[in-house]
Write a protein that holds these residues in place. Sequence first.
Motif, PDB file in Angstrom:
ATOM      1  N   UNK A 102      23.280 -76.388 -46.134  1.00 48.63           N
ATOM      2  CA  UNK A 102      24.321 -76.693 -45.157  1.00 48.63           C
ATOM      3  C   UNK A 102      25.469 -75.698 -45.325  1.00 48.63           C
ATOM      4  N   UNK A 103      26.231 -75.525 -44.255  1.00 46.53           N
ATOM      5  CA  UNK A 103      27.399 -74.645 -44.245  1.00 46.53           C
ATOM      6  C   UNK A 103      28.517 -75.402 -43.551  1.00 46.53           C
ATOM      7  N   UNK A 104      29.597 -75.681 -44.289  1.00 48.57           N
ATOM      8  CA  UNK A 104      30.720 -76.421 -43.742  1.00 48.57           C
ATOM      9  C   UNK A 104      31.902 -75.484 -43.523  1.00 48.57           C
ATOM     10  N   UNK A 105      32.517 -75.566 -42.350  1.00 49.76           N
ATOM     11  CA  UNK A 105      33.718 -74.782 -42.091  1.00 49.76           C
ATOM     12  C   UNK A 105      33.489 -73.301 -41.939  1.00 49.76           C
ATOM     13  N   UNK A 106      32.383 -72.903 -41.313  1.00 45.23           N
ATOM     14  CA  UNK A 106      32.136 -71.489 -41.031  1.00 45.23           C
ATOM     15  C   UNK A 106      32.239 -70.623 -42.287  1.00 45.23           C
ATOM     16  N   UNK A 107      31.519 -71.000 -43.332  1.00 44.99           N
ATOM     17  CA  UNK A 107      31.492 -70.209 -44.557  1.00 44.99           C
ATOM     18  C   UNK A 107      32.511 -70.632 -45.598  1.00 44.99           C
ATOM     19  N   UNK A 108      33.340 -71.647 -45.280  1.00 46.52           N
ATOM     20  CA  UNK A 108      34.308 -72.114 -46.271  1.00 46.52           C
ATOM     21  C   UNK A 108      33.609 -72.717 -47.471  1.00 46.52           C
ATOM     22  N   UNK A 109      32.567 -73.519 -47.215  1.00 44.98           N
ATOM     23  CA  UNK A 109      31.792 -74.123 -48.301  1.00 44.98           C
ATOM     24  C   UNK A 109      30.349 -74.264 -47.856  1.00 44.98           C
ATOM     25  N   UNK A 110      29.446 -73.625 -48.584  1.00 43.04           N
ATOM     26  CA  UNK A 110      28.029 -73.724 -48.261  1.00 43.04           C
ATOM     27  C   UNK A 110      27.238 -74.004 -49.526  1.00 43.04           C
ATOM     28  N   UNK A 111      26.046 -74.535 -49.356  1.00 39.28           N
ATOM     29  CA  UNK A 111      25.233 -74.873 -50.519  1.00 39.28           C
ATOM     30  C   UNK A 111      23.753 -74.911 -50.162  1.00 39.28           C
TER      31      UNK A 111
END
Length: 302
Positions: free
Chosen positions: A165-174
Motif C-alpha cells: 500500500x502507498x498512503x499520501x502519495x509516497x508519504x508512507x508506503x509498505x
Amino acid sequence: MKHKFEGQTCIYCGKAPSESKDHIVGRNFFLVERRGDLPQVPACKRCNNRKSGFENYLMIVLAFGAKHQDALANLQKLVAHRLENKANAKLLRKLERGFARSGGKTIPFEHAPLDGLFAMVAQVLAWQHFGVRLEDGYSAIAGTFRDDGQAFVDQLISRGNIVTDDLGEGTFSYEGAQSKEDPHHTVWKFRIYGGVDFGVADVLEPFSLTVAVTDRSTKIQNLRYTSFSHDRNAPKVGRNDPCPCGSGKKHKKCCGSVAKTEARERAHALVAARGVVPSTYQPHGDPRIRPTQFVEMVRPAQ
C-alpha cells in the motif's frame, strides 16, 4: 464520547479496552490534502500516548531527509510550525548543534522512536490486512539496516501472502507478507517520506531499509538481544541484571547462558558460511541522517 471501536480491545497491548481510534500513522506526517481515508485502529489511551510520543519526534526530524514529492512543502507547512513551538526548543537546539558539528552534513537522530513506532505499526498492519491480533506469546520488533539487506528481506516477503500500500502519495508506503505456516508471523518493509537515508556521510553503504517483524516472543527476544549486543552504546549487562531481551529473567538464566551464547555463535558462523546478506545481523547505522534545507528551516523558525 463513543467511537466506532467502542467495546473492542486495544490493538497494541491486547488487554486494555479501546478508548479511542488511532490512525495507522499519525495524520500530521501528511499534508492536509493527503490525509483522506487513513486507516484507523482501536487503541487504549496509554498505548496511543506512547505511539504519539514516537511520532511527535519523528514528524520533525525525519522530514529533513525526505525525498518524496511533498518533501519541501512538508518542511515549509508543517515542520517550520512545529519548530516554532516552545515545546520543541530543546530539540531544535540539539539539531542545530549536531548540524554545526558535522560541518553541515548531518543532524543527530535517535533510532529508538523509529524502532518503537514501526513495531507498533507492524501490529496494526497484521490486524488490518490479515485479521491477526498478537496473542500472548507473540510480539513485534523493528530496526533499520543497510540497503544491501534488501534482497534478503524481499526473499522473506516472497514466501508469504503479500500485501502492499502507498498512503499520501509516497508519504508512507509498505510491503509485507504473512507466513503460510504461522498466521502471527509477518514481515514488513517500510518507506517513509520516499526513503530517508540514515548513516554517516563518509560511509559508502547507505542505511535506509526499515523492517519490522511480528513473531513468537521467544524469537523476538532473540532478535532484540542480538540488536542490543551489537549496539556500541549499549551499557554492559551483569550476570544478575535483567536480560535486555525483555524476558524478565536474569541475564545468566536467559540470553547470557552458556548454551544460548554458543548457539548464537554457531548461528552467526553458519550465516557467514552461507553468504546470507550480513546486514540483518549488523548494528544500526550511525544514527544520523542527511538533512535537506536545514539552514532554510532553522531561519524561519527562529
